[in-house]
Motif scaffolding. Structure first.
Motif, short mmCIF file in Angstrom:
data_model
loop_
_atom_site.label_atom_id
_atom_site.label_comp_id
_atom_site.label_asym_id
_atom_site.label_seq_id
_atom_site.Cartn_x
_atom_site.Cartn_y
_atom_site.Cartn_z
N ALA A 39 0.83 -1.21 0.00
CA ALA A 39 0.00 0.00 0.00
C ALA A 39 0.86 1.26 0.00
CB ALA A 39 -0.93 0.00 1.21
N SER A 40 1.99 1.21 0.72
CA SER A 40 2.85 2.39 0.80
C SER A 40 3.86 2.48 -0.34
CB SER A 40 3.58 2.40 2.14
OG SER A 40 4.37 1.24 2.28
N LEU A 41 4.18 1.34 -0.97
CA LEU A 41 5.23 1.33 -1.99
C LEU A 41 4.69 1.27 -3.42
CD1 LEU A 41 7.77 -1.21 -0.41
CD2 LEU A 41 7.87 1.29 -0.37
N VAL A 42 3.52 0.63 -3.60
CA VAL A 42 3.04 0.33 -4.95
C VAL A 42 1.63 0.84 -5.21
CG1 VAL A 42 2.55 -1.51 -6.60
CG2 VAL A 42 4.47 -1.74 -5.03
N PHE A 43 0.68 0.45 -4.36
CA PHE A 43 -0.73 0.71 -4.64
C PHE A 43 -1.03 2.20 -4.74
CE2 PHE A 43 -1.70 -3.55 -2.39
CZ PHE A 43 -1.32 -4.24 -3.52
N ASN A 44 -0.35 3.02 -3.94
CA ASN A 44 -0.61 4.46 -4.00
C ASN A 44 -0.26 5.05 -5.37
OD1 ASN A 44 2.11 3.86 -3.43
ND2 ASN A 44 2.47 5.90 -2.57
N ARG A 45 0.68 4.44 -6.07
CA ARG A 45 1.11 4.96 -7.37
C ARG A 45 0.43 4.27 -8.54
NH1 ARG A 45 5.69 3.57 -8.66
NH2 ARG A 45 6.22 2.06 -7.06
N LEU A 46 0.19 2.97 -8.44
CA LEU A 46 -0.30 2.19 -9.58
C LEU A 46 -1.81 1.94 -9.58
CD1 LEU A 46 2.52 -0.52 -9.91
CD2 LEU A 46 2.39 1.77 -10.92
N TYR A 47 -2.45 2.05 -8.43
CA TYR A 47 -3.88 1.75 -8.37
C TYR A 47 -4.72 2.94 -7.93
CZ TYR A 47 -2.83 -3.11 -9.23
OH TYR A 47 -2.41 -4.28 -9.82
N PRO A 109 -4.74 -6.12 -13.04
CA PRO A 109 -4.24 -5.00 -13.84
C PRO A 109 -4.32 -3.69 -13.07
CG PRO A 109 -5.79 -6.36 -15.10
CD PRO A 109 -5.87 -6.81 -13.68
N ASP A 110 -3.44 -2.74 -13.41
CA ASP A 110 -3.40 -1.49 -12.66
C ASP A 110 -4.35 -0.46 -13.25
OD1 ASP A 110 -2.15 -0.54 -14.94
OD2 ASP A 110 -0.15 -0.59 -14.08
N TYR A 111 -4.29 0.76 -12.68
CA TYR A 111 -5.23 1.83 -13.06
C TYR A 111 -5.08 2.21 -14.54
CZ TYR A 111 -7.74 6.28 -12.84
OH TYR A 111 -8.62 7.32 -13.05
N LEU A 112 -3.86 2.25 -15.04
CA LEU A 112 -3.65 2.63 -16.44
C LEU A 112 -4.25 1.60 -17.40
CD1 LEU A 112 0.02 4.00 -16.39
CD2 LEU A 112 -2.12 5.30 -16.56
N SER A 113 -4.40 0.36 -16.95
CA SER A 113 -4.91 -0.71 -17.82
C SER A 113 -6.44 -0.78 -17.82
CB SER A 113 -4.34 -2.06 -17.39
OG SER A 113 -2.93 -2.06 -17.46
N ILE A 114 -7.05 -0.70 -16.65
CA ILE A 114 -8.51 -0.90 -16.58
C ILE A 114 -9.23 0.24 -15.87
CG2 ILE A 114 -8.38 -3.41 -16.72
CD1 ILE A 114 -8.74 -3.55 -13.72
N GLY A 115 -8.52 1.31 -15.55
CA GLY A 115 -9.17 2.49 -14.98
C GLY A 115 -9.71 2.29 -13.58
N LEU A 116 -10.89 2.84 -13.32
CA LEU A 116 -11.47 2.85 -11.97
C LEU A 116 -11.72 1.45 -11.44
CD1 LEU A 116 -12.44 4.84 -9.81
CD2 LEU A 116 -14.72 4.73 -10.84
N ALA A 117 -11.88 0.48 -12.33
CA ALA A 117 -12.11 -0.90 -11.87
C ALA A 117 -10.94 -1.42 -11.05
CB ALA A 117 -12.36 -1.81 -13.07
#
Length: 439
Positions: A39-47, A109-117
Motif C-alpha cells: 500500500a505504501s510502496l506500490v498501490f498508492n502509485r499504480l492503483y 491489472p493497474d489503473y492505467l490498464s482498466i481504470g477505476l475498476a
C-alpha cells in the motif's frame, strides 16, 4: 454447557494439529501484511493514481484499513459456521479464501490498464482478506486447544500465535528481495512476485489442514446434538462479559504491537530523523525475538496458568514502557533496536497465552464464535492505536511521553482483564486438577 473429557489425544496428534494451525496462520498473516507494505510502496502509485501524492497514499491506506474493518464480519460468519459445521472445514475455507485473494492481487491489472475498476477490485480483494483473517485465528486456536492434552494446552495454543511474527518476517523479506530490482521492473512485475508466491504456499497449507482430524470435542457435540442454534447471538447475549474480558486481555498483544512497530517506525523516521533501515531492522529483530517469547510463554501458561502469565506480561510492559522509549529517543542505533525489542518482548507475553486464555472463557459449543469475536474486537480497536499515538505525539509537541502513557494505559487494561478472567473460566477446576496430577 461445560466441557467434559473427550477422547484421549496423543501428543503426536496434538503436534500435527498445532503445526497445521501454525502454517495456516503464518500464510494468512504473510498475505495480510503484504498488503500493508504494498500500500505504501506500490498501490498508492499504480492503483490510486492521482495528481496529489498525499491523496493517493491516503486512498491506499484506506483500502488497507478495509481489511481490519472486515475482520469482525469474518468472526461472525466463521464463528457461526465453526460452531455449527466444524472447525476443520472452516479453516480450510479461510486459508483458501485468503490465498486466492492474494494471488488475484498479484495478477490484477493497474489503473492505467482498466481504470477505476482497478482500485475497486483491489479493495474488494482486501475485503476478502479481512473476512478470511477474521475467521482464521479463532478457529486455528480452538482446533489446536481441543486436540491438546489439558495440561499442555498453553504450548499448543501458542503455535498459531507464532504465525504472526513469521508472517511479518516472510512478507518483509519478500519485499526486501524484490525491492533490489530496477524501478521499472519492480513496478511492472517485481512487486507481484510476493503475492503470486501465496499460491504454492496455499497448496501446502490446504494439504496440511486436510490431514488434520476434526476436533474430538466438536465430533462429540455433533454426535449428541449439543450445538448452539445461533452461537454468535448466544455469545452476544449470554457471554458478553467474557467477550469484553477476552478482548481486553488480547488488547496489549495486538494494540501494543502496532504502537511499538507501526507508530514507532513513523515516529523514528519523521520526528527523530532516524534512517528507515534502522527502524525496519529494529522491527525485524523484535519479531525474531518475539518467536522465542511466544514459545516460552506457552510453556509458562501450562505451568502457572494463562491469566497469571497475562498479568505478568502486562505489568512487565508497564515497567519497561518509559525505559524502552528513552532508548529510542537516544537515537543511538543499538539502543533503538534494544528499546523496540525489549518492549515487544514484554507485550508479547500476553499475546503468547491469548489463545489458551480465550478458549478457557467459552464453552465448547460457543468457543469458535467467542474466541474469534473477542480477538477481532481487540483487533479493530488496535487498528486505531497508531492514529491515537500520532495525535498524542502532536498534542505533546513531538515528545514521546503521551504515546508512552498510551502504551501503559493499554497494558493496564490487559492487566485488569487478566486478573478478572479466571472467575469466568468454564473449565478451570478440571484443568487445575489435570495440572496438579501431572506435577
Amino acid at each position: 454447557m461445560s466441557e467434559r473429557p473427550g477422547p484421549t489425544v496423543t501428543d503426536a496428534e496434538a503436534r500435527k494439529v498445532a503445526f497445521g494451525a501454525f502454517v495456516g496462520t503464518a500464510l494468512e498473516w504473510y498475505d495480510f501484511f503484504l498488503y500493508g507494505t504494498a500500500a505504501s510502496l506500490v498501490f498508492n502509485r499504480l492503483y490510486f493514481a492521482t495528481d496529489d501524492a498525499v491523496v493517493a497514499t491516503l486512498a491506499a491506506f484506506a483500502s488497507f484499513a478495509v481489511g481490519f474493518a472486515a475482520r469482525p464480519l469474518g468472526a461472525v460468519i466463521f464463528g457461526h459456521l465453526g460452531d455449527r459445521i466444524g472447525r476443520k472445514r472452516c479453516l480450510i475455507i479461510t486459508v483458501t479464501m485468503i490465498g486466492i485473494a492474494t494471488t488475484l492481487i498479484g495478477v490484477l491489472p493497474d489503473y492505467l490498464s482498466i481504470g477505476l475498476a482497478a482500485p475497486i477490485l483491489l479493495t474488494l480483494l482486501r475485503l476478502l482478506q479481512g473476512v478470511a483473517v477474521g475467521g482464521e485465528w479463532g478457529g486455528a486456536v480452538t482446533l489446536a486447544v481441543e486436540h491438546a492434552p489439558p495440561e499442555r494446552r498453553g504450548r499448543y495454543a501458542a503455535m498459531p500465535q507464532i504465525g504472526s511474527p513469521v508472517g511479518t518476517l516472510l512478507s518483509s523479506g519478500a519485499f526486501l528481495a524484490v525491492s533490489t530490482l530496477p524501478q521499472e521492473a519492480f513496478d511492472s512485475w517485481g512487486w507481484r512476485l510476493p503475492f503470486l508466491a501465496a499460491f504454492p504456499l496455499l497448496g501446502i497449507a490446504v494439504w496440511l489442514r486436510r490431514r488434520v482430524e476434526e476436533s474430538p470435542l466438536f465430533e462429540k457435540m455433533l454426535e449428541e446434538d449439543e450445538r448452539a442454534s445461533s452461537p454468535v447471538r448466544e455469545v452476544l447475549t449470554t457471554a458478553w462479559p467474557q467477550l469484553l474480558i477476552g478482548a481486553g486481555t488480547a488488547f496489549l498483544g495486538v494494540g501494543g504491537f502496532y504502537l511499538i512497530t507501526t507508530f514507532v517506525i513513523s515516529y523514528g523516521t519523521a520526528t527523530l530523523g532516524l534512517p528507515r533501515w534502522l527502524m525496519l531492522v529494529a522491527t525485524l529483530v523484535a519479531a525474531t525475538v518475539e518467536i522465542v517469547v511466544l514459545i516460552v510463554g506457552g510453556r509458562l501458561a501450562d505451568r502457572y496458568g494463562a491469566a497469571r502469565v497475562t498479568v505478568l506480561g502486562a505489568l512487565g510492559s508497564i515497567l519497561v514502557a518509559f525505559p524502552g522509549f528513552w532508548m529510542i529517543d537516544s537515537m543511538a542505533a543499538v539502543a533503538v533496536v534494544l528499546g523496540v525489542t525489549l518492549v515487544t518482548a514484554l507485550l508479547s507475553i500476553p499475546y503468547a497465552v491469548s489463545g489458551a486464555l480465550l478458549t478457557e472463557l467459552f464453552p465448547p459449543h460457543l468457543r469458535y464464535s467467542g474466541v474469534a469475536l473477542s480477538a477481532n474486537i481487540s483487533g479493530v480497536a488496535s487498528g486505531f492505536v497508531p492514529l491515537a499515538a500520532t495525535a498524542l505525539l502532536a498534542l505533546g509537541g513531538g515528545s514521546s511521553v503521551l504515546p508512552t502513557l498510551l502504551l501503559i494505559g493499554i497494558a493496564m487494561i490487559t492487566c485488569g482483564c487478566g486478573m478478572a478472567a479466571p472467575r469466568f473460566f468454564v473449565e478451570r477446576d478440571r484443568v487445575a486438577a489435570a495440572r496438579t496430577t501431572t506435577t
